[in-house]
Design a protein around this motif. Structure first.
Motif, mmCIF file in Angstrom:
data_model
loop_
_atom_site.group_PDB
_atom_site.id
_atom_site.type_symbol
_atom_site.label_atom_id
_atom_site.label_comp_id
_atom_site.label_asym_id
_atom_site.label_seq_id
_atom_site.Cartn_x
_atom_site.Cartn_y
_atom_site.Cartn_z
ATOM 1 N N GLU A 70 0.830 -1.202 0.000
ATOM 2 C CA GLU A 70 0.000 0.000 0.000
ATOM 3 C C GLU A 70 0.873 1.266 0.000
ATOM 4 O O GLU A 70 0.596 2.215 -0.743
ATOM 5 N N LYS A 74 0.961 4.246 -2.795
ATOM 6 C CA LYS A 74 0.532 5.617 -2.451
ATOM 7 C C LYS A 74 1.682 6.624 -2.409
ATOM 8 O O LYS A 74 1.434 7.816 -2.206
ATOM 9 N N ASP A 77 2.231 10.955 -3.942
ATOM 10 C CA ASP A 77 0.845 11.285 -4.320
ATOM 11 C C ASP A 77 0.220 10.223 -5.229
ATOM 12 O O ASP A 77 -0.426 10.532 -6.237
ATOM 13 N N CYS A 78 0.466 8.981 -4.880
ATOM 14 C CA CYS A 78 -0.164 7.842 -5.586
ATOM 15 C C CYS A 78 0.299 7.697 -7.032
ATOM 16 O O CYS A 78 -0.494 7.300 -7.909
ATOM 17 N N LEU A 81 -0.103 4.094 -8.238
ATOM 18 C CA LEU A 81 -1.528 3.736 -8.269
ATOM 19 C C LEU A 81 -2.234 4.391 -9.461
ATOM 20 O O LEU A 81 -3.040 3.778 -10.149
ATOM 21 N N ARG A 82 -1.888 5.631 -9.724
ATOM 22 C CA ARG A 82 -2.486 6.324 -10.877
ATOM 23 C C ARG A 82 -2.181 5.579 -12.173
ATOM 24 O O ARG A 82 -3.045 5.458 -13.043
ATOM 25 N N TYR A 92 -5.022 14.917 -5.729
ATOM 26 C CA TYR A 92 -4.866 13.926 -4.660
ATOM 27 C C TYR A 92 -5.142 14.632 -3.339
ATOM 28 O O TYR A 92 -4.571 15.683 -3.068
ATOM 29 N N ASP A 94 -5.338 13.849 0.758
ATOM 30 C CA ASP A 94 -5.188 12.914 1.874
ATOM 31 C C ASP A 94 -5.861 13.531 3.090
ATOM 32 O O ASP A 94 -5.427 14.567 3.586
ATOM 33 N N LEU A 121 -8.213 11.729 -6.299
ATOM 34 C CA LEU A 121 -8.032 10.528 -5.508
ATOM 35 C C LEU A 121 -8.180 10.962 -4.056
ATOM 36 O O LEU A 121 -7.558 11.931 -3.644
ATOM 37 N N ASP A 123 -7.742 9.937 -0.230
ATOM 38 C CA ASP A 123 -7.114 8.966 0.663
ATOM 39 C C ASP A 123 -7.633 9.164 2.093
ATOM 40 O O ASP A 123 -7.861 10.304 2.516
ATOM 41 N N ILE A 143 -9.387 4.529 -1.707
ATOM 42 C CA ILE A 143 -9.337 5.781 -2.449
ATOM 43 C C ILE A 143 -10.509 5.779 -3.406
ATOM 44 O O ILE A 143 -10.751 4.773 -4.074
#
Ligand code: SF4
Length: 342
Positions: A70, A74, A77-78, A81-82, A92, A94, A121, A123, A143
């Motif tokens: 994870e 992440k 700023d991810c 994942l993006r 993003y 959080d 996104l 978080d 997310i």
């Protein structure tokens, strides 16, 4: 102090999460679990105090692997994942973690952000869901992002997808948890704003390379809604308990066992993977037909114990009218077994 807080004692209430709600709906007929969860009792501590600790939950290795996966997704700023989600350029946000005192504030921030037109996104959002008359905070490790005007839930899981296949039970568990988030989001924003398709992001082929799969959770959503609405009203149940009943883990084990006995349980083998009290309840249910599973419970309605089932199977006991059907089934099974063995 209200009765619910009294039941728990001075310990702070355990928070619900999607896993506990998914598990709660997995055994909706169990009053014991409903009461313990509604009162926020620390079931791990309670089970240990009454002498039946369980090795419940993920192993330390799996947790560490999940956390590392994870964190990697992440980071920055991810960024990774993006790329897996292919969401293009979105913001993003959080919302961070915080303590009990600021949960309401974080929920308000979540609502504000999700109701805005921001495409981002998100978080650490904080959602709420009403479970058996109690409003519980959900701290999803998820997310959600705006996609074609709808929010989508993204679940990060540490189980692997190998050659396009993942453990079916783990995918099913993840889908129910994701459905809990979808339902909470829909109650907040309306059905149209939240997609029934969730995205599971898992490691691929024994590496930490992420892979995303889309899962349709419509079936899980309708099961969840049906079971949540069926959950007996815990408040009424709690009010009907004798005043001496308490699950304060500072009490003696004998007093706690007595309190547990005053709330009916409905043990099934699945409890072993979904409830922290399972070792205690299995011990308590030993010798009952119900402890052998739902199909046995349904087939042997009216026959409460294994000893009674054996007597009916061998014809050494006479069935009551209620037991006639189950007794015929048992005698047939016993005859087939004899034939197979001889
Ligand atoms: S383990 Fe016990 S308390 Fe938990 S759901 Fe099963 S029967 Fe209920």
């Amino acid at each position: 102090m209200n009765r619910i807080a009294q039941l728990r004692g001075p310990e702070p209430a355990k928070r619900h999460n999607a896993r506990t709600i998914a598990a709660l709906t997995g055994n909706p007929g169990c009053s014991r679990r409903s009461v313990l969860d509604a009162a926020g009792v620390d079931k791990v501590a309670l089970a240990a105090r009454v002498g039946f600790p369980g090795s419940f939950g993920q192993s330390r290795f799996a947790l560490a692997r999940g956390n590392a996966f994870e964190a990697m997704l992440k980071a920055d700023d991810c960024e990774l994942l993006r790329s897996v989600l292919d969401v293009g350029v979105v913001g993003y946000q959080d919302l961070g973690a915080d303590d009990d005192a600021t949960l309401t504030a974080r929920h308000a921030r979540t609502r504000e952000l999700l109701t805005s037109a921001t495409s981002a996104l998100v978080d650490h959002p904080l959602l709420t869901l009403s479970v058996a008359g109690q409003t519980v905070f959900l701290e999803p490790d998820l997310i959600a992002f705006q996609s074609e005007g709808r929010l989508r839930v993204v679940e990060i899981k540490s189980f692997a997808i190998v050659d396009g296949q993942a453990d079916a039970a783990k995918v099913a568990g993840a889908a129910v948890q994701a459905a809990v988030y979808v339902l909470a989001l829909r109650r907040l924003l309306g059905d149209d704003r939240v997609s029934h398709e969730v995205i599971l992001v898992c490691p691929s082929n024994f590496s930490l390379t992420p892979e995303a799969v889309v899962v349709d959770v419509r079936k899980q959503l309708s099961t969840l809604k049906r079971q949540l609405s069926r959950l007996s009203s815990v408040t009424e149940l709690i009010d009907s308990l004798p005043p001496a009943v308490s699950f304060d883990v500072a009490l003696s084990p004998a007093a706690l066992v007595e309190s547990l006995a005053s709330v009916s349980a409905r043990y099934v083998p699945e409890c072993l993977s979904t409830c922290e009290m399972s070792v205690f309840c299995r011990h308590e249910a030993a010798g009952t037909t119900a402890s052998l599973g739902r199909s046995v419970r349904e087939s042997l309605g009216g026959v409460e114990t294994v000893a009674q089932a054996l007597e009916l199977a061998t014809g050494t006991a006479t069935p009551t009218p209620d037991q006639a059907e189950a007794a015929a089934l048992l005698r047939t099974a016993a005859r087939l077994r004899e034939e197979a063995l001889s």
